[in-house]
Design a protein around this motif. Structure first.
Motif, mmCIF file in Angstrom:
data_model
loop_
_atom_site.group_PDB
_atom_site.id
_atom_site.type_symbol
_atom_site.label_atom_id
_atom_site.label_comp_id
_atom_site.label_asym_id
_atom_site.label_seq_id
_atom_site.Cartn_x
_atom_site.Cartn_y
_atom_site.Cartn_z
ATOM 1 N N LEU A 109 0.831 -1.203 0.000
ATOM 2 C CA LEU A 109 0.000 0.000 0.000
ATOM 3 C C LEU A 109 0.867 1.256 0.000
ATOM 4 N N LEU A 110 1.901 1.278 0.832
ATOM 5 C CA LEU A 110 2.793 2.430 0.897
ATOM 6 C C LEU A 110 3.512 2.657 -0.427
ATOM 7 N N THR A 111 4.021 1.565 -1.000
ATOM 8 C CA THR A 111 4.754 1.688 -2.270
ATOM 9 C C THR A 111 3.857 2.243 -3.365
ATOM 10 N N LEU A 112 2.665 1.693 -3.482
ATOM 11 C CA LEU A 112 1.735 2.142 -4.516
ATOM 12 C C LEU A 112 1.264 3.565 -4.257
ATOM 13 N N ALA A 113 1.014 3.917 -2.990
ATOM 14 C CA ALA A 113 0.589 5.273 -2.664
ATOM 15 C C ALA A 113 1.675 6.287 -3.008
ATOM 16 N N GLY A 114 2.936 5.943 -2.754
ATOM 17 C CA GLY A 114 4.029 6.838 -3.123
ATOM 18 C C GLY A 114 4.124 7.044 -4.615
ATOM 19 N N TRP A 115 3.981 5.966 -5.368
ATOM 20 C CA TRP A 115 4.048 6.078 -6.830
ATOM 21 C C TRP A 115 2.879 6.907 -7.369
ATOM 22 N N LEU A 116 1.675 6.664 -6.852
ATOM 23 C CA LEU A 116 0.510 7.406 -7.324
ATOM 24 C C LEU A 116 0.604 8.885 -6.948
ATOM 25 N N THR A 117 1.183 9.183 -5.794
ATOM 26 C CA THR A 117 1.366 10.589 -5.405
ATOM 27 C C THR A 117 2.299 11.293 -6.379
ATOM 28 N N GLY A 118 3.359 10.586 -6.803
ATOM 29 C CA GLY A 118 4.260 11.173 -7.793
ATOM 30 C C GLY A 118 3.578 11.432 -9.124
ATOM 31 N N THR A 119 2.707 10.534 -9.546
ATOM 32 C CA THR A 119 2.021 10.723 -10.828
ATOM 33 C C THR A 119 1.006 11.859 -10.770
ATOM 34 N N LEU A 120 0.502 12.183 -9.569
ATOM 35 C CA LEU A 120 -0.476 13.263 -9.446
ATOM 36 C C LEU A 120 0.144 14.639 -9.686
ATOM 37 N N LEU A 121 1.472 14.739 -9.590
ATOM 38 C CA LEU A 121 2.112 16.047 -9.723
ATOM 39 C C LEU A 121 1.830 16.684 -11.085
ATOM 40 N N GLY A 122 1.860 15.873 -12.137
ATOM 41 C CA GLY A 122 1.636 16.448 -13.460
ATOM 42 C C GLY A 122 0.433 15.882 -14.181
ATOM 43 N N GLY A 123 -0.314 15.019 -13.518
ATOM 44 C CA GLY A 123 -1.418 14.354 -14.197
ATOM 45 C C GLY A 123 -2.777 14.893 -13.859
ATOM 46 N N THR A 124 -2.851 16.135 -13.420
ATOM 47 C CA THR A 124 -4.127 16.684 -12.979
ATOM 48 C C THR A 124 -4.601 17.840 -13.856
ATOM 49 N N VAL A 139 9.624 23.308 -13.452
ATOM 50 C CA VAL A 139 8.602 22.330 -13.071
ATOM 51 C C VAL A 139 9.183 20.929 -13.046
ATOM 52 N N VAL A 140 10.024 20.609 -14.030
ATOM 53 C CA VAL A 140 10.636 19.277 -14.077
ATOM 54 C C VAL A 140 11.524 19.046 -12.857
ATOM 55 N N LEU A 141 12.344 20.040 -12.506
ATOM 56 C CA LEU A 141 13.220 19.902 -11.345
ATOM 57 C C LEU A 141 12.411 19.801 -10.053
ATOM 58 N N LEU A 142 11.375 20.613 -9.937
ATOM 59 C CA LEU A 142 10.517 20.551 -8.750
ATOM 60 C C LEU A 142 9.833 19.191 -8.631
ATOM 61 N N SER A 143 9.324 18.682 -9.747
ATOM 62 C CA SER A 143 8.657 17.378 -9.734
ATOM 63 C C SER A 143 9.644 16.266 -9.389
ATOM 64 N N ALA A 144 10.848 16.336 -9.940
ATOM 65 C CA ALA A 144 11.861 15.316 -9.650
ATOM 66 C C ALA A 144 12.232 15.330 -8.168
ATOM 67 N N PHE A 145 12.414 16.533 -7.613
ATOM 68 C CA PHE A 145 12.735 16.639 -6.188
ATOM 69 C C PHE A 145 11.596 16.086 -5.333
ATOM 70 N N ALA A 146 10.353 16.398 -5.707
ATOM 71 C CA ALA A 146 9.202 15.918 -4.938
ATOM 72 C C ALA A 146 9.100 14.399 -4.987
ATOM 73 N N VAL A 147 9.353 13.804 -6.162
ATOM 74 C CA VAL A 147 9.271 12.345 -6.287
ATOM 75 C C VAL A 147 10.351 11.677 -5.443
ATOM 76 N N VAL A 148 11.576 12.213 -5.489
ATOM 77 C CA VAL A 148 12.655 11.656 -4.673
ATOM 78 C C VAL A 148 12.310 11.761 -3.193
ATOM 79 N N LEU A 149 11.780 12.907 -2.777
ATOM 80 C CA LEU A 149 11.391 13.094 -1.378
ATOM 81 C C LEU A 149 10.290 12.124 -0.969
ATOM 82 N N ILE A 150 9.298 11.952 -1.835
ATOM 83 C CA ILE A 150 8.183 11.051 -1.530
ATOM 84 C C ILE A 150 8.680 9.621 -1.345
ATOM 85 N N PHE A 151 9.534 9.144 -2.239
ATOM 86 C CA PHE A 151 10.002 7.762 -2.133
ATOM 87 C C PHE A 151 10.971 7.588 -0.972
ATOM 88 N N THR A 152 11.690 8.642 -0.597
ATOM 89 C CA THR A 152 12.522 8.563 0.602
ATOM 90 C C THR A 152 11.658 8.389 1.841
#
Length: 201
Positions: free
Chosen positions: A122-137, A168-181
Motif C-alpha cells: 500500500l505504501l509503495t503504490l501510494a508513493g508512486w501514485l502521489t508522484g504521478t499526481l504532480l503532473g497528471g491533474t 517544473v521538471v526539477l521541482l517534480s523530480a525533487f518531490a518524487v525523490v522526497l516522496i520515495f525517501t
C-alpha cells in the motif's frame, strides 16, 4: 484516498461475502469512472444544486474539497483492492492464530498485526501514485478552474517557455525523490522484519 482505502479494506477484508462484494463493486466503479466526468457530476450535485461548495476558483479551502475527492476516489479504489488482498493473505498466516490465542480481539489482530504486514505494498503504490499526481491533474484543474502545476506546465510547453518547464521538471523530480525517501523510511517503521535485516547487514 489512503484514508478511504484503509477504512474500506480493514472493514471488509475476510468478512461476509456480501459486504466484500459491495466494497469491490464501488472500487471497480471508482476505477472505471473517468475523473473528469466524476468531477462534473460532483459539481452538478454539490455546487449547482446543493450549493455547498464553490463552482470554481481557489479562494478558500472549501474549493479544494471537490477536486480532492475527484482525484481521491479512483486512487482509493486501487489502494483498497491492494490492501484488502494483503490483509486477507496476512489473516491466514500462523502469527494471526498466535495473536488470537493470546486473547486479542478481532480489531486488534487486524490493526496491530495484519495491517502492518499488508501495508507495505500500500505504501509503495501510494508513493508512486502521489508522484504521478504532480503532473497528471491538468483535466481536473481545467474542470474546477484551479491554477496548478499541470496547467502551468501545459501553458509553458505550449508557449515554449523553457525556464518554466525546467523549473517544473526539477521541482517534480525533487518531490518524487522526497516522496520515495519518506516511503522507504515508513517501510522501516511499519515492517520490523526490514529493521532486523538492516541490523544483520
Amino acid at each position: 484516498a489512503v484514508v478511504i482505502a484503509v477504512v474500506s479494506a480493514v472493514v471488509t477484508a475476510g468478512r461476509r461475502p456480501a459486504l466484500r462484494a459491495t466494497a469491490t463493486a464501488w472500487e471497480l466503479v471508482a476505477l472505471s469512472t473517468p475523473p473528469h466526468w466524476l468531477g462534473i457530476m460532483l459539481l452538478t450535485v454539490f455546487s449547482f444544486q446543493l450549493r455547498i461548495f464553490p463552482v470554481a476558483g481557489a479562494q478558500s479551502l472549501s474549493s479544494l474539497v471537490l477536486p480532492a475527492v475527484t482525484l481521491a476516489l479512483s486512487v482509493a479504489g486501487v489502494l483498497a483492492q491492494v490492501l484488502r488482498e494483503g490483509l486477507e493473505a496476512a489473516l491466514e498466516q500462523p502469527f494471526v492464530v498466535t495473536a488470537r490465542s493470546r486473547g486479542l480481539s478481532q480489531s486488534a489482530v487486524r490493526l496491530r498485526h495484519a495491517f502492518r504486514h499488508a501495508a507495505t505494498p500500500l505504501l509503495t503504490l501510494a508513493g508512486w501514485l502521489t508522484g504521478t499526481l504532480l503532473g497528471g491533474t491538468v483535466v481536473i484543474e481545467t474542470v474546477f478552474s484551479r491554477p496548478g502545476i499541470g496547467s502551468l506546465t501545459l501553458q509553458a510547453v505550449t508557449s515554449r517557455d523553457l525556464p518554466v518547464v525546467l523549473g517544473v521538471v526539477l521541482l517534480s523530480a525533487f518531490a518524487v525523490v522526497l516522496i520515495f525517501t519518506v516511503v522507504d523510511l515508513l517501510h522501516l517503521v511499519i515492517d520490523p522484519r526490514l529493521r532486523t535485516t538492516e541490523a544483520a547487514l
